[in-house]
Design a protein around this motif. Structure first.
Motif, mmCIF file in Angstrom:
data_model
loop_
_atom_site.group_PDB
_atom_site.id
_atom_site.type_symbol
_atom_site.label_atom_id
_atom_site.label_comp_id
_atom_site.label_asym_id
_atom_site.label_seq_id
_atom_site.Cartn_x
_atom_site.Cartn_y
_atom_site.Cartn_z
ATOM 1 N N ILE A 109 9.185 48.279 44.524
ATOM 2 C CA ILE A 109 9.699 49.733 44.025
ATOM 3 C C ILE A 109 10.213 50.434 45.904
ATOM 4 O O ILE A 109 9.284 49.740 46.763
ATOM 5 N N PHE A 110 11.118 50.931 45.763
ATOM 6 C CA PHE A 110 11.943 51.036 46.514
ATOM 7 C C PHE A 110 11.707 52.935 46.993
ATOM 8 O O PHE A 110 12.285 53.570 45.385
ATOM 9 N N ARG A 111 11.368 53.874 47.650
ATOM 10 C CA ARG A 111 11.093 54.989 47.530
ATOM 11 C C ARG A 111 11.687 55.902 48.472
ATOM 12 O O ARG A 111 13.223 55.548 48.356
ATOM 13 N N VAL A 112 11.353 56.204 49.572
ATOM 14 C CA VAL A 112 12.603 57.002 50.364
ATOM 15 C C VAL A 112 13.398 55.511 50.841
ATOM 16 O O VAL A 112 12.775 55.254 51.327
ATOM 17 N N GLY A 113 14.978 55.667 50.911
ATOM 18 C CA GLY A 113 15.544 55.234 51.759
ATOM 19 C C GLY A 113 16.909 55.580 50.635
ATOM 20 O O GLY A 113 17.435 56.243 50.140
ATOM 21 N N MET A 114 17.452 53.951 51.069
ATOM 22 C CA MET A 114 19.280 54.347 51.019
ATOM 23 C C MET A 114 19.220 53.535 49.332
ATOM 24 O O MET A 114 20.714 53.204 49.418
ATOM 25 N N GLY A 115 18.667 52.195 49.199
ATOM 26 C CA GLY A 115 18.262 51.355 48.064
ATOM 27 C C GLY A 115 18.491 50.187 48.804
ATOM 28 O O GLY A 115 18.286 49.867 49.674
ATOM 29 N N ILE A 116 19.676 49.303 47.646
ATOM 30 C CA ILE A 116 19.835 47.847 48.108
ATOM 31 C C ILE A 116 21.195 47.393 48.169
ATOM 32 O O ILE A 116 21.749 47.975 47.541
ATOM 33 N N ALA A 117 21.358 46.996 49.348
ATOM 34 C CA ALA A 117 22.555 46.595 49.829
ATOM 35 C C ALA A 117 23.115 45.112 50.036
ATOM 36 O O ALA A 117 22.208 44.627 50.705
ATOM 37 N N ILE A 118 24.208 45.294 49.934
ATOM 38 C CA ILE A 118 24.609 43.688 50.231
ATOM 39 C C ILE A 118 25.761 43.700 51.661
ATOM 40 O O ILE A 118 26.987 44.643 50.504
ATOM 41 N N GLY A 119 25.918 44.096 52.607
ATOM 42 C CA GLY A 119 26.818 43.854 53.485
ATOM 43 C C GLY A 119 26.302 45.071 54.321
ATOM 44 O O GLY A 119 25.497 45.506 54.382
ATOM 45 N N SER A 120 27.265 45.426 55.470
ATOM 46 C CA SER A 120 28.422 45.303 55.369
ATOM 47 C C SER A 120 29.067 44.169 56.091
ATOM 48 O O SER A 120 30.264 43.534 55.713
ATOM 49 N N GLU A 121 27.920 43.492 56.918
ATOM 50 C CA GLU A 121 28.564 42.161 57.268
ATOM 51 C C GLU A 121 28.537 40.773 56.417
ATOM 52 O O GLU A 121 27.378 40.615 56.200
ATOM 53 N N SER A 122 29.354 40.358 56.604
ATOM 54 C CA SER A 122 29.659 39.631 55.428
ATOM 55 C C SER A 122 31.047 37.864 56.625
ATOM 56 O O SER A 122 30.952 37.323 54.879
ATOM 57 N N SER A 123 31.241 38.011 57.465
ATOM 58 C CA SER A 123 32.043 37.412 58.394
ATOM 59 C C SER A 123 31.431 35.910 57.926
ATOM 60 O O SER A 123 32.056 34.996 57.520
ATOM 61 N N GLY A 124 29.928 35.076 57.495
ATOM 62 C CA GLY A 124 29.874 33.977 56.676
ATOM 63 C C GLY A 124 29.875 33.374 55.876
ATOM 64 O O GLY A 124 28.674 31.855 55.390
ATOM 65 N N SER A 125 30.197 34.736 54.738
ATOM 66 C CA SER A 125 29.953 34.626 53.604
ATOM 67 C C SER A 125 28.560 34.610 52.770
ATOM 68 O O SER A 125 27.790 34.488 53.192
ATOM 69 N N ILE A 126 28.199 35.464 51.761
ATOM 70 C CA ILE A 126 27.212 35.997 51.152
ATOM 71 C C ILE A 126 27.343 35.462 49.920
ATOM 72 O O ILE A 126 28.262 35.960 48.958
ATOM 73 N N ARG A 127 26.585 34.235 49.069
ATOM 74 C CA ARG A 127 26.645 33.717 47.988
ATOM 75 C C ARG A 127 25.293 33.441 46.867
ATOM 76 O O ARG A 127 24.170 33.647 47.744
ATOM 77 N N ASN A 128 25.112 34.211 45.925
ATOM 78 C CA ASN A 128 24.350 33.539 45.010
ATOM 79 C C ASN A 128 23.060 34.272 45.204
ATOM 80 O O ASN A 128 21.962 34.107 46.334
ATOM 81 N N ILE A 129 23.218 35.200 44.587
ATOM 82 C CA ILE A 129 22.462 36.235 45.252
ATOM 83 C C ILE A 129 21.676 37.288 43.532
ATOM 84 O O ILE A 129 22.343 37.791 42.662
ATOM 85 N N GLU A 130 20.332 37.254 42.718
ATOM 86 C CA GLU A 130 19.419 37.604 42.366
ATOM 87 C C GLU A 130 19.263 38.802 42.798
ATOM 88 O O GLU A 130 17.987 38.472 43.347
ATOM 89 N N ILE A 131 19.226 39.969 42.322
ATOM 90 C CA ILE A 131 18.634 41.244 41.856
ATOM 91 C C ILE A 131 17.984 41.764 41.168
ATOM 92 O O ILE A 131 19.033 41.722 40.183
ATOM 93 N N TYR A 132 16.843 41.718 40.734
ATOM 94 C CA TYR A 132 16.676 42.493 38.906
ATOM 95 C C TYR A 132 15.247 42.917 38.771
ATOM 96 O O TYR A 132 14.285 42.530 40.267
ATOM 97 N N ASN A 133 14.512 43.676 37.942
ATOM 98 C CA ASN A 133 13.598 44.215 38.077
ATOM 99 C C ASN A 133 12.861 45.175 38.602
ATOM 100 O O ASN A 133 11.217 44.765 39.119
ATOM 101 N N ASN A 134 13.894 45.711 40.211
ATOM 102 C CA ASN A 134 13.299 46.499 40.739
ATOM 103 C C ASN A 134 13.264 47.836 40.355
ATOM 104 O O ASN A 134 13.609 48.126 39.443
ATOM 105 N N THR A 135 12.751 48.875 41.235
ATOM 106 C CA THR A 135 12.778 50.247 40.640
ATOM 107 C C THR A 135 13.004 51.407 42.476
ATOM 108 O O THR A 135 12.692 51.004 43.538
ATOM 109 N N VAL A 136 13.747 52.264 42.306
ATOM 110 C CA VAL A 136 14.445 52.546 43.508
ATOM 111 C C VAL A 136 14.560 54.078 43.347
ATOM 112 O O VAL A 136 15.179 54.290 41.956
ATOM 113 N N GLY A 137 14.523 54.429 44.264
ATOM 114 C CA GLY A 137 14.437 56.165 43.946
ATOM 115 C C GLY A 137 13.460 56.555 43.482
ATOM 116 O O GLY A 137 13.723 57.894 43.022
#
Length: 246
Positions: free
Chosen positions: A64-92
């Motif tokens: 559960i994510f309340r006060v804040g800006m949510g779920i982000a990928i990046g912006s720093e990605s120079s080494g590569s970001i792979r195989n990410i699963e984001i599920y069954n979360n409540t935001v805001g």
């Protein structure tokens, strides 16, 4: 206040059953940033493609994510970001007694990078998340903080964004927009958007969907209608891929 959880150059990470409020991204998944004067500075350094800074196999679920800006990928990605699963979360989701118009700000489900970061963001799925009071629902942006005013790097590969999926996510409350803002000099590809719902459209806006420079896509079953046309018109060479998502 600052971000809450920032896995950076990490492998095999599980984040679950947290209840978080903070002053920035609730979670920001990163993979190092070349050219910042702290990490190996030259983006041409082979360490960036060696896997040392890669972030892979990260799961974010049942939070559960309340006060804040949510779920982000990046912006720093120079080494590569792979195989990410984001599920069954409540935001805001505002806590009792908090203003129902201000507990979340920024995009709830967010991929952010620029073409000069380098590296690859791929094999990412956001599924079955519920978003309430944030300023927007989904934002995929390849011009983070710079817009289109950046030229591709000349001596190393530009950032690649591909195989990104949004499946059965639901925007409620004040979460109103979903934007796929890829870069005209480096279009993203294999973008899948299936069975997502935006319950409210911002006042004065004819549609919650915005699409730019999506090279290839799979789209079906989203509400309200209009995303198919949005994707098809994003660039002339847009290709609709065969539909095959569980």
């Amino acid at each position: 206040q600052c971000r809450c959880i920032d896995p950076d150059a990490c492998r095999h990470v599980l984040m679950e059953y947290n209840d978080i409020s903070c002053g920035d991204d609730h979670i920001a998944i990163k993979a190092g940033r070349c050219g910042d004067g702290v990490t190996p500075n030259k983006c041409t350094n082979p360490i960036w493609s060696s896997g040392v800074y890669q972030t892979t196999n990260v799961t974010v679920r049942h939070n559960i994510f309340r006060v804040g800006m949510g779920i982000a990928i990046g912006s720093e990605s120079s080494g590569s970001i792979r195989n990410i699963e984001i599920y069954n979360n409540t935001v805001g989701l505002c806590a009792f007694g908090h203003s129902q118009k201000s507990c979340g700000w920024g995009p709830a489900l967010h991929i952010k990078t620029t073409l000069t970061r380098g590296g690859t963001i791929e094999n990412v799925i956001f599924r079955d998340n519920i978003v309430y009071n944030t300023s927007s629902f989904i934002l995929l942006e390849m011009g983070y903080q710079n817009g289109e005013n950046v030229d591709p790097p000349k001596d190393y590969a530009a950032t690649v964004v591909r195989n990104i999926s949004f499946v059965r996510n639901r925007a409620m409350g004040m979460a109103t927009g979903a934007s796929f803002e890829c870069f005209r000099k480096d279009a993203c590809e294999e973008i899948t958007v299936i069975n997502n719902t935006v319950e409210h459209v911002a006042k004065g806006s004819p549609s919650p969907w915005a699409c730019h420079n999506v090279k290839s896509y799979r789209v079906a079953g989203n509400f309200p209608p209009g995303l198919e046309e949005c994707m098809a018109n994003s660039i002339n060479e847009t290709i609709q891929l065969p539909l095959a998502v569980k």
